[in-house]
Design an enzyme around this catalytic site. Structure first.
Site, PDB file in Angstrom:
ATOM      1  N   ASN A  41       0.838  -1.198   0.000  1.00 14.25           N
ATOM      2  CA  ASN A  41       0.000   0.000   0.000  1.00 14.25           C
ATOM      3  C   ASN A  41       0.875   1.251   0.000  1.00 14.25           C
ATOM      4  O   ASN A  41       1.657   1.410  -0.944  1.00 14.25           O
ATOM      5  CB  ASN A  41      -1.155  -0.034   0.994  1.00 14.25           C
ATOM      6  CG  ASN A  41      -0.827  -0.315   2.430  1.00 14.25           C
ATOM      7  OD1 ASN A  41      -0.457  -1.429   2.768  1.00 14.25           O
ATOM      8  ND2 ASN A  41      -0.977   0.649   3.312  1.00 14.25           N
ATOM      9  N   ASP A  42       0.776   2.124   0.980  1.00 14.38           N
ATOM     10  CA  ASP A  42       1.380   3.463   0.869  1.00 14.38           C
ATOM     11  C   ASP A  42       2.862   3.472   0.472  1.00 14.38           C
ATOM     12  O   ASP A  42       3.643   2.683   1.000  1.00 14.38           O
ATOM     13  CB  ASP A  42       1.337   4.192   2.222  1.00 14.38           C
ATOM     14  CG  ASP A  42      -0.005   4.109   2.896  1.00 14.38           C
ATOM     15  OD1 ASP A  42      -0.970   3.627   2.292  1.00 14.38           O
ATOM     16  OD2 ASP A  42      -0.066   4.529   4.073  1.00 14.38           O
ATOM     17  N   GLN A  58       4.600   0.207   2.187  1.00 13.28           N
ATOM     18  CA  GLN A  58       3.862  -0.670   3.088  1.00 13.28           C
ATOM     19  C   GLN A  58       3.712  -2.020   2.402  1.00 13.28           C
ATOM     20  O   GLN A  58       3.268  -2.093   1.248  1.00 13.28           O
ATOM     21  CB  GLN A  58       2.481  -0.078   3.387  1.00 13.28           C
ATOM     22  CG  GLN A  58       2.519   1.131   4.279  1.00 13.28           C
ATOM     23  CD  GLN A  58       2.823   0.742   5.718  1.00 13.28           C
ATOM     24  OE1 GLN A  58       1.965   0.277   6.454  1.00 13.28           O
ATOM     25  NE2 GLN A  58       4.071   0.930   6.128  1.00 13.28           N
ATOM     26  N   TRP A  66      -3.645  -7.224   2.983  1.00 12.05           N
ATOM     27  CA  TRP A  66      -3.017  -6.317   3.973  1.00 12.05           C
ATOM     28  C   TRP A  66      -2.787  -7.042   5.300  1.00 12.05           C
ATOM     29  O   TRP A  66      -3.701  -7.642   5.844  1.00 12.05           O
ATOM     30  CB  TRP A  66      -3.939  -5.116   4.208  1.00 12.05           C
ATOM     31  CG  TRP A  66      -3.340  -4.080   5.118  1.00 12.05           C
ATOM     32  CD1 TRP A  66      -2.627  -2.992   4.737  1.00 12.05           C
ATOM     33  CD2 TRP A  66      -3.415  -4.046   6.548  1.00 12.05           C
ATOM     34  NE1 TRP A  66      -2.237  -2.284   5.845  1.00 12.05           N
ATOM     35  CE2 TRP A  66      -2.703  -2.904   6.967  1.00 12.05           C
ATOM     36  CE3 TRP A  66      -3.987  -4.871   7.516  1.00 12.05           C
ATOM     37  CZ2 TRP A  66      -2.562  -2.554   8.311  1.00 12.05           C
ATOM     38  CZ3 TRP A  66      -3.843  -4.531   8.861  1.00 12.05           C
ATOM     39  CH2 TRP A  66      -3.138  -3.375   9.241  1.00 12.05           C
ATOM     40  N   PHE A  98       4.147   0.856  10.304  1.00 11.07           N
ATOM     41  CA  PHE A  98       3.214   1.622   9.485  1.00 11.07           C
ATOM     42  C   PHE A  98       3.970   2.736   8.745  1.00 11.07           C
ATOM     43  O   PHE A  98       5.188   2.843   8.816  1.00 11.07           O
ATOM     44  CB  PHE A  98       2.094   2.198  10.369  1.00 11.07           C
ATOM     45  CG  PHE A  98       0.895   1.276  10.502  1.00 11.07           C
ATOM     46  CD1 PHE A  98       0.996  -0.092  10.305  1.00 11.07           C
ATOM     47  CD2 PHE A  98      -0.356   1.799  10.836  1.00 11.07           C
ATOM     48  CE1 PHE A  98      -0.122  -0.928  10.421  1.00 11.07           C
ATOM     49  CE2 PHE A  98      -1.481   0.978  10.959  1.00 11.07           C
ATOM     50  CZ  PHE A  98      -1.370  -0.388  10.748  1.00 11.07           C
ATOM     51  N   SER A  99       3.200   3.592   8.084  1.00 10.53           N
ATOM     52  CA  SER A  99       3.803   4.572   7.172  1.00 10.53           C
ATOM     53  C   SER A  99       4.677   5.611   7.856  1.00 10.53           C
ATOM     54  O   SER A  99       4.510   5.911   9.050  1.00 10.53           O
ATOM     55  CB  SER A  99       2.699   5.275   6.383  1.00 10.53           C
ATOM     56  OG  SER A  99       2.191   4.370   5.428  1.00 10.53           O
ATOM     57  N   ARG A 168      -0.400   8.605  13.628  1.00  7.38           N
ATOM     58  CA  ARG A 168       0.514   7.879  12.740  1.00  7.38           C
ATOM     59  C   ARG A 168       0.979   8.708  11.544  1.00  7.38           C
ATOM     60  O   ARG A 168       0.548   9.819  11.336  1.00  7.38           O
ATOM     61  CB  ARG A 168      -0.166   6.605  12.228  1.00  7.38           C
ATOM     62  CG  ARG A 168      -1.444   6.817  11.420  1.00  7.38           C
ATOM     63  CD  ARG A 168      -2.052   5.443  11.128  1.00  7.38           C
ATOM     64  NE  ARG A 168      -3.273   5.512  10.345  1.00  7.38           N
ATOM     65  CZ  ARG A 168      -4.497   5.721  10.848  1.00  7.38           C
ATOM     66  NH1 ARG A 168      -4.661   5.939  12.152  1.00  7.38           N
ATOM     67  NH2 ARG A 168      -5.556   5.739  10.060  1.00  7.38           N
ATOM     68  N   ASP A 169       1.890   8.095  10.768  1.00  4.21           N
ATOM     69  CA  ASP A 169       2.353   8.555   9.451  1.00  4.21           C
ATOM     70  C   ASP A 169       3.203   9.831   9.500  1.00  4.21           C
ATOM     71  O   ASP A 169       2.913  10.821   8.813  1.00  4.21           O
ATOM     72  CB  ASP A 169       1.161   8.763   8.492  1.00  4.21           C
ATOM     73  CG  ASP A 169       0.220   7.556   8.443  1.00  4.21           C
ATOM     74  OD1 ASP A 169       0.686   6.446   8.763  1.00  4.21           O
ATOM     75  OD2 ASP A 169      -0.963   7.731   8.093  1.00  4.21           O
ATOM     76  N   GLU A 216      -5.270  10.630   7.636  1.00  8.00           N
ATOM     77  CA  GLU A 216      -4.052   9.839   7.383  1.00  8.00           C
ATOM     78  C   GLU A 216      -2.996  10.576   6.539  1.00  8.00           C
ATOM     79  O   GLU A 216      -3.258  11.581   5.893  1.00  8.00           O
ATOM     80  CB  GLU A 216      -4.388   8.498   6.694  1.00  8.00           C
ATOM     81  CG  GLU A 216      -5.429   7.687   7.424  1.00  8.00           C
ATOM     82  CD  GLU A 216      -5.646   6.307   6.815  1.00  8.00           C
ATOM     83  OE1 GLU A 216      -5.766   5.357   7.600  1.00  8.00           O
ATOM     84  OE2 GLU A 216      -5.709   6.160   5.572  1.00  8.00           O
TER      85      GLU A 216
HETATM   86  C1  FRU Z   1      -2.991   4.657   4.789  1.00  3.86           C
HETATM   87  C2  FRU Z   1      -2.663   3.850   6.037  1.00  3.86           C
HETATM   88  C3  FRU Z   1      -1.780   4.650   6.976  1.00  3.86           C
HETATM   89  C4  FRU Z   1      -1.100   3.587   7.759  1.00  3.86           C
HETATM   90  C5  FRU Z   1      -0.902   2.505   6.726  1.00  3.86           C
HETATM   91  C6  FRU Z   1      -1.008   1.105   7.239  1.00  3.86           C
HETATM   92  O1  FRU Z   1      -3.297   3.849   3.708  1.00  3.86           O
HETATM   93  O2  FRU Z   1      -3.850   3.442   6.685  1.00  3.86           O
HETATM   94  O3  FRU Z   1      -2.473   5.566   7.780  1.00  3.86           O
HETATM   95  O4  FRU Z   1       0.117   4.000   8.310  1.00  3.86           O
HETATM   96  O5  FRU Z   1      -1.897   2.708   5.738  1.00  3.86           O
HETATM   97  O6  FRU Z   1      -0.671   0.171   6.253  1.00  3.86           O
END
Ligand code: FRU
Length: 465
Positions: A41-42, A58, A66, A98-99, A168-169, A216
């Site tokens: 993902n991200d 990710q 996921w 996570f991100s 997060r992130d 996010e």
């Molecule tokens: C966005 C998200 C982030 C998180 C990550 C987890 O797509 O939900 O907020 O860090 O993906 O995989």
């Protein structure tokens, strides 16, 4: 290259794929990044250093859905050809990974440098809820002293404790005027926050922000308006492509707009920009996760967008963030089909003879037409002239006609279509699965004639060759 032992999606048996087979699968994007196998993902940790664009992402190393968030890693010299490396960060007792983002710590503010080169420093979220013994979400640091090849987690993680919810992130940017690092961080709901630090290790709260309707993956960067470095704005960005424009003098971010939207498509998400792009290049470069694509029976799942360059431009509605594909797409250009002007008589389609990987550039002059259709592998991009509405599958976007025309650039890969209108003022990132179709590409006008001016269809080579 990481181990090419892929799990056959059908029978679950491990199957060795040769380099010839890998990246040649039916639904494998040919000029967009996807992992050799399993879920992504991200985009994370985007940083340029010593000739390499790093793309962390990710990743679930174990399956096509996921879970088990880990940072996968790829590098590119040109944003187009990617090479996947060993995974960079694996889950630990503080949580899954996570991100987050990465920077070059040029002046060794962190003191984590070993040897003669500055360390790469990554800030990421320890997703504590997913730890063996669940704990709250916190922000952690890892560093690399070998150009991103191996990573060491900081001994005193986390560097920023739990604030609220699943905070997060972290996205890090250096603020030259006040000699500090900034961290844009997502909290909960539509709430975001800014922290400052002299050394990437100790963080102090600067201000809170709200981006209604957005959540996010923040990003924060300064851009000149119409190329004028004496007139800049700071962009505070959230995952859906909602962003604020504002001013930042070192402590408080002062928004001067409502939330604006840079992404009209359904599949552009969690975009992040590269840190440390050399100043003689000077571009602000961004890549997104194309969330929600379908890849039936493939050993991988999900893909990244094609990288774009960002610019702030004055428009009739005010200053807007525009996104255009990076010029490096030209490295993939193969055969070009050019026409000064193509007349589209009503119900008499134009059917260029092209392959299925395309960089299309033309001005749509709707003329007398009521509806214009570009049919790509059996799926329609439709423009309703009266309503000024462009639609593709379930997505639609308002696109004005300026001086009788709509300048368009459209990138078509096996499973994605990215559309850029009016020099990136309107952008749509869309995933699709092609239909069985007689022609790869055809153009149609209904209700009256239309014209395609400065028509260029570049066939593209695969970036995996
Ligand atoms: C966005 C998200 C982030 C998180 C990550 C987890 O797509 O939900 O907020 O860090 O993906 O995989």
């Amino acid at each position: 290259r990481i181990c090419p032992a892929l799990c056959c999606a059908r029978c679950g048996r491990a199957k060795r794929m040769s380099d010839q087979e890998l990246y040649r699968e039916t639904h494998r994007p040919q000029f967009h990044f996807s992992a050799q196998k399993n879920w992504i993902n991200d985009p994370n940790g985007l940083v340029y250093y010593e000739g390499e664009y790093h793309l962390f992402f990710q990743h679930n190393p174990e399956s096509v859905v996921w879970n088990n968030m880990t940072w996968g890693h790829a590098v590119s010299a040109d944003l187009v050809h990617w090479k996947q490396l060993e995974h960079a960060l694996f889950p630990d007792e503080l949580g899954t990974i996570f991100s987050g983002s990465a920077v070059v710590d040029w002046h060794n503010t962190s003191g984590l440098q070993e040897g003669g080169e500055p360390p790469l420093v990554a800030l990421y979220t320890s997703a504590g809820a997913h730890a063996p013994d669940p704990v709250p979400f916190t922000q952690s640091l890892a560093y690399s002293n070998d150009r991103g090849r191996t990573w060491t987690k900081f001994a005193d993680n986390p560097v920023l404790g739990h604030i609220e919810g699943a905070n997060r992130d972290p996205k890090i940017v250096w603020h030259d005027a006040t000699d500090q690092w900034l961290m844009a961080l997502y909290l909960d709901g539509s709430r975001y926050v800014l922290y400052g630090s002299p050394n990437l290790l100790e963080w102090n709260h600067l201000c809170d922000l709200d981006l209604p309707g957005v959540s996010e993956c923040p990003d924060l960067f300064e851009l000149p308006v119409d190329g004028d470095f004496n007139d800049t704005r700071w962009v505070y960005w959230g995952a859906s492509g909602g962003y604020l424009l504002g001013h930042f003098e070192g402590t408080v971010y002062v928004p001067e707009t409502e939330v604006l939207h840079a992404e009209q498509g359904p599949n552009g998400y969690a975009a992040q920009t590269w840190s440390d792009v050399p100043s003689d290049d000077g571009r602000r470069l961004q890549i997104a996760w194309m969330r929600g694509g379908k890849y039936p029976a493939m050993p991988f799942n999900q893909q990244m967008s094609f990288p774009v360059e960002l610019a702030l431009r004055s428009t009739s509605e005010g200053i807007r963030l525009c996104r255009t594909p990076v010029r490096e797409i030209e490295r993939l250009h193969a055969k070009a089909h050019s026409e000064k002007a193509v007349r589209l008589a009503p119900d008499a389609p134009f059917i260029p003879d092209v392959g299925d990987l395309l960089d299309l550039r033309f001005d749509l002059v709707p003329g007398q037409a009521e509806v214009f259709i570009m049919r790509i592998r059996g799926v329609d991009v439709r423009y309703d002239v009266k309503a000024r509405l462009l639609s593709f599958l379930d997505a639609s976007a308002q696109i004005e006609i300026c001086e009788g025309r709509i300048p368009l650039q459209i990138l078509v890969d096996r499973t994605s279509l990215e559309l850029f209108a009016h020099d990136g003022q309107v952008t749509m990132s869309c995933c699709f699965l092609p239909e069985a179709a007689e022609h790869v590409l055809s153009f149609h006008a209904h209700g009256g004639g239309a014209q395609l001016e400065s028509f260029q269809a570049y066939e593209l080579n695969s970036s995996w060759l």
